[in-house]
Design a protein around this motif. Structure first.
Motif, short mmCIF file in Angstrom:
data_model
loop_
_atom_site.label_atom_id
_atom_site.label_comp_id
_atom_site.label_asym_id
_atom_site.label_seq_id
_atom_site.Cartn_x
_atom_site.Cartn_y
_atom_site.Cartn_z
N SER A 1 0.89 -1.36 -0.06
CA SER A 1 0.53 -0.16 -0.08
C SER A 1 0.91 1.23 -0.04
CB SER A 1 -0.98 0.07 1.02
OG SER A 1 -1.66 1.03 1.28
N ARG A 2 0.55 2.28 -0.43
CA ARG A 2 1.21 2.99 -1.24
C ARG A 2 0.70 4.11 -0.01
NH1 ARG A 2 1.33 3.50 -7.13
NH2 ARG A 2 3.28 2.00 -7.46
N ILE A 3 -0.56 4.07 0.18
CA ILE A 3 -1.16 5.50 1.09
C ILE A 3 -0.98 5.15 2.12
CG2 ILE A 3 -3.22 6.21 1.82
CD1 ILE A 3 -4.82 5.26 -0.75
N GLY A 4 -1.04 3.40 2.59
CA GLY A 4 -1.41 3.14 4.22
C GLY A 4 0.81 3.35 4.99
N LYS A 5 1.65 3.66 3.58
CA LYS A 5 3.55 3.80 3.86
C LYS A 5 2.88 5.00 4.48
CE LYS A 5 5.23 1.17 0.90
NZ LYS A 5 6.02 1.06 -0.41
N LYS A 6 2.32 6.07 4.26
CA LYS A 6 2.22 7.67 4.45
C LYS A 6 2.01 8.12 6.00
CE LYS A 6 1.06 9.53 -0.02
NZ LYS A 6 0.07 11.01 -0.54
N ALA A 7 2.44 9.05 6.32
CA ALA A 7 2.36 9.47 7.99
C ALA A 7 1.69 10.18 8.06
CB ALA A 7 4.21 9.39 8.54
N VAL A 8 0.51 10.37 8.65
CA VAL A 8 -0.43 10.47 9.15
C VAL A 8 -0.02 12.22 9.77
CG1 VAL A 8 -2.75 11.34 10.18
CG2 VAL A 8 -2.13 9.32 9.02
N PRO A 9 0.25 13.54 9.07
CA PRO A 9 0.60 15.08 9.76
C PRO A 9 -0.15 15.45 10.75
CG PRO A 9 -0.49 15.49 8.18
CD PRO A 9 0.37 13.87 7.49
N VAL A 10 0.14 15.12 12.12
CA VAL A 10 -0.95 15.65 13.51
C VAL A 10 -0.55 17.77 13.54
CG1 VAL A 10 -1.50 16.06 15.87
CG2 VAL A 10 -0.92 13.51 14.26
N PRO A 11 -0.74 18.23 12.85
CA PRO A 11 -0.73 20.08 13.46
C PRO A 11 -0.71 20.41 14.10
CG PRO A 11 -3.37 19.47 12.32
CD PRO A 11 -2.36 18.34 12.32
N SER A 12 -0.39 21.58 14.74
CA SER A 12 -0.57 21.80 16.28
C SER A 12 -1.56 22.33 16.65
CB SER A 12 0.31 23.76 16.57
OG SER A 12 0.34 23.77 15.44
N GLY A 13 -1.77 22.01 17.81
CA GLY A 13 -3.47 22.10 18.42
C GLY A 13 -4.21 21.13 18.24
N VAL A 14 -3.82 20.26 18.11
CA VAL A 14 -4.55 18.53 17.76
C VAL A 14 -4.25 17.20 18.18
CG1 VAL A 14 -5.33 16.82 16.09
CG2 VAL A 14 -4.95 19.51 15.25
#
Length: 177
Positions: A2-15
């Motif tokens: 999975s190319r999508i699964g490899k990507k990390a999910v960025p967590v912005p500040s305030g979350v």
């Protein structure tokens, strides 16, 4: 792979993201969402990123990997920016108005159609022929828009009905003499 699964999910500040077992809870300026990830997927928080990995190499784990990553990303985007869907009313006499928090539409029936908003969803009518549906849960916003569209879907002869903004309706030729 999975190319999508490899990507990390960025967590912005305030979350803030809380991981308790398989339940991921995301809290942000617009609200809070939680979702239980499949058992085959492991979620880790590393700094300001969330990474998802498969626990074993099975077909189901492969399928759930990309899906889980996308759903977690949708939660992060939802609590920071929110989601919005726009519907258009096309037809003579078709119009929408707000009755308190509920949406009231005249769609060519002998009666008005009133729709109360589900929890977490808000309606707005900037014009009489336009409906904006907004909320933090992408799935719920899309499902609410689809339910409203289903009341009077666009018909192929005159194009009358409720349609998504920018939706192209294939027109048919009428009867010939």
């Amino acid at each position: 792979m999975s190319r999508i699964g490899k990507k990390a999910v960025p967590v912005p500040s305030g979350v803030t993201v809380t991981i308790e077992g398989q339940t991921v809870t995301v809290k942000g300026p617009k609200g809070q969402l939680s979702w239980t990830v499949a058992e085959e997927i492991e979620v880790k928080q590393e700094g300001s990123e969330l990474t998802l990995a498969k626990r074993q190499e099975t077909t189901r784990a492969q399928a759930m990997w990309g899906l889980s990553r996308t759903l977690v990303n949708n939660m992060v985007v939802g609590v920071t920016q929110g989601y919005e869907e726009t519907l258009e009313l096309v037809g003579v006499g078709y119009r929408a108005a707000m009755k308190g928090p509920a949406l009231s539409m005249q769609l060519g029936f002998s009666h008005e159609v009133d729709i109360p908003p589900p929890a977490g969803i808000s309606f707005a009518t900037p014009k009489q022929t336009e409906i904006k549906i907004s909320g933090i849960d992408k799935q719920l916003v899309g499902e609410t828009a689809a339910r409203i569209r289903r009341i009077r879907p666009p018909e192929p002869y005159k194009g009358k009905g409720v349609r998504y903004a920018g939706e192209k309706v294939r027109r048919k030729e009428g009867k010939k003499k």
